[in-house]
Write a protein that holds these residues in place. Structure first.
Motif, PDB file in Angstrom:
ATOM      1  N   PRO A  31      11.926 -11.846  -7.415  1.00  0.00           N
ATOM      2  CA  PRO A  31      12.139 -12.634  -8.881  1.00  0.00           C
ATOM      3  C   PRO A  31      11.423 -12.142 -10.236  1.00  0.00           C
ATOM      4  N   HIS A  32      10.233 -11.718  -9.760  1.00  0.00           N
ATOM      5  CA  HIS A  32       9.250 -11.397 -10.674  1.00  0.00           C
ATOM      6  C   HIS A  32       8.295 -10.223 -10.164  1.00  0.00           C
ATOM      7  N   THR A  33       8.076  -9.347 -10.924  1.00  0.00           N
ATOM      8  CA  THR A  33       7.119  -8.058 -10.766  1.00  0.00           C
ATOM      9  C   THR A  33       5.766  -8.370 -11.171  1.00  0.00           C
ATOM     10  N   LYS A  34       4.968  -7.300 -10.757  1.00  0.00           N
ATOM     11  CA  LYS A  34       3.449  -7.471 -11.214  1.00  0.00           C
ATOM     12  C   LYS A  34       3.437  -7.743 -12.628  1.00  0.00           C
ATOM     13  N   PRO A  35       2.757  -8.483 -13.408  1.00  0.00           N
ATOM     14  CA  PRO A  35       1.354  -9.036 -12.659  1.00  0.00           C
ATOM     15  C   PRO A  35       1.570 -10.380 -11.799  1.00  0.00           C
ATOM     16  N   PHE A  36       2.672 -10.842 -11.777  1.00  0.00           N
ATOM     17  CA  PHE A  36       3.109 -12.040 -11.017  1.00  0.00           C
ATOM     18  C   PHE A  36       2.690 -11.529  -9.357  1.00  0.00           C
ATOM     19  N   ALA A  37       2.470 -12.543  -8.551  1.00  0.00           N
ATOM     20  CA  ALA A  37       2.049 -12.503  -7.190  1.00  0.00           C
ATOM     21  C   ALA A  37       3.335 -11.964  -6.431  1.00  0.00           C
ATOM     22  N   ASP A  38       4.535 -12.141  -6.686  1.00  0.00           N
ATOM     23  CA  ASP A  38       5.649 -12.238  -5.964  1.00  0.00           C
ATOM     24  C   ASP A  38       5.823 -10.982  -5.035  1.00  0.00           C
ATOM     25  N   PRO A  39       5.702  -9.609  -5.653  1.00  0.00           N
ATOM     26  CA  PRO A  39       5.830  -8.549  -4.659  1.00  0.00           C
ATOM     27  C   PRO A  39       4.601  -8.485  -3.628  1.00  0.00           C
ATOM     28  N   LEU A  40       3.633  -8.803  -4.084  1.00  0.00           N
ATOM     29  CA  LEU A  40       2.378  -8.872  -3.013  1.00  0.00           C
ATOM     30  C   LEU A  40       2.792 -10.092  -1.874  1.00  0.00           C
ATOM     31  N   VAL A  41       3.225 -11.105  -2.210  1.00  0.00           N
ATOM     32  CA  VAL A  41       3.469 -12.120  -1.273  1.00  0.00           C
ATOM     33  C   VAL A  41       4.494 -11.479  -0.335  1.00  0.00           C
ATOM     34  N   TRP A  42       5.587 -10.987  -0.946  1.00  0.00           N
ATOM     35  CA  TRP A  42       6.693 -10.435  -0.231  1.00  0.00           C
ATOM     36  C   TRP A  42       6.169  -9.257   0.587  1.00  0.00           C
TER      37      TRP A  42
END
Length: 229
Positions: free
Chosen positions: A152-163
């Motif tokens: 849903p969101h890319t960096k700097p959000f945590a989403d892609p790292l958590v995924w």
């Protein structure tokens, strides 16, 4: 700055692409230089190169800000369509083999993959990111690849790292985020990973140091000597 990297906690590594694995800034400079040289009656070769590098460096931070707010407000698909249109317009001025890999990346990735699961977390589009990994001959070493629209969101959000951590079967806190920009460092902080900043891309030492990464390296390939005794 002194390293605070806790190697005993590392179970997986997440890499940015542009400026970390791929020498994107030099690619962009060359593309703009070739474009400017079409107007050689107005600008010399030397001035075209200087002007091209100035354009790329000037564009960097505003471009990151635009992508961040586009992602936050749900305009990211539209913005990436615009970016792809610009790439299409610049395509005639690119070299046939435009991708450039930062020196030492392939042997580094191959060695690290023997010891850790690896992932990519990039704000780039899926087609370009995967094309680069294939060109560099390193696709097979990555367990997963997160690009601009994976979450849903890319960096700097945590989403892609958590995924990415979920795909690798590890806790995100046991990953390290390796990148060249403040956006990468903020993503790592937001995901509660350890962070490694590299100076071979767009980021400047002072701005990266301000975010207190656990380690700063001159180039990404130096990571091998840090993690593998």
């Amino acid at each position: 700055m002194q390293s605070t990297l806790d190697k005993t906690q590392i179970k997986a590594i997440i890499f940015d692409v542009d400026g970390t694995l791929r020498d994107t800034d030099d690619e962009m400079v060359k593309s703009f230089e070739l474009f400017l040289l079409k107007f050689e009656f107005l600008i010399s070769s030397k001035k075209a190169q200087t002007a091209a590098r100035s354009i790329v460096m000037t564009m960097e931070n505003p471009a990151q800000i635009i992508l961040h707010y586009a992602d936050r407000w749900g305009w990211d698909k539209f913005i990436h369509q615009v970016i792809n249109s610009i790439r299409w317009l610049l395509k005639p001025f690119k070299n046939t083999h435009n991708f450039q890999t930062i020196e030492g990346i392939k042997p580094m990735i191959a060695e690290l993959a023997k010891h850790y699961p690896l992932a990519v977390a990039s704000a780039g589009d899926e087609q370009t990111v995967k094309a680069f990994l294939a060109h560099a001959g390193i696709t097979q070493y990555f367990k997963c690849v997160a690009t601009a629209l994976t979450c849903p969101h890319t960096k700097p959000f945590a989403d892609p790292l958590v995924w990415a951590a979920l795909q690798m079967g590890v806790e995100v806190e046991n990953c390290i985020m390796v990148g060249d920009t403040t956006v990468d460092m903020m993503a790592g902080k937001n995901a509660k990973t350890q962070t490694v900043a590299v100076l071979c891309g767009f980021g400047e030492r002072e701005e990266l140091e301000a975010l207190n990464p656990n380690l700063i390296l001159v180039t990404t390939a130096d990571l091998t000597s840090i993690l593998i005794p």
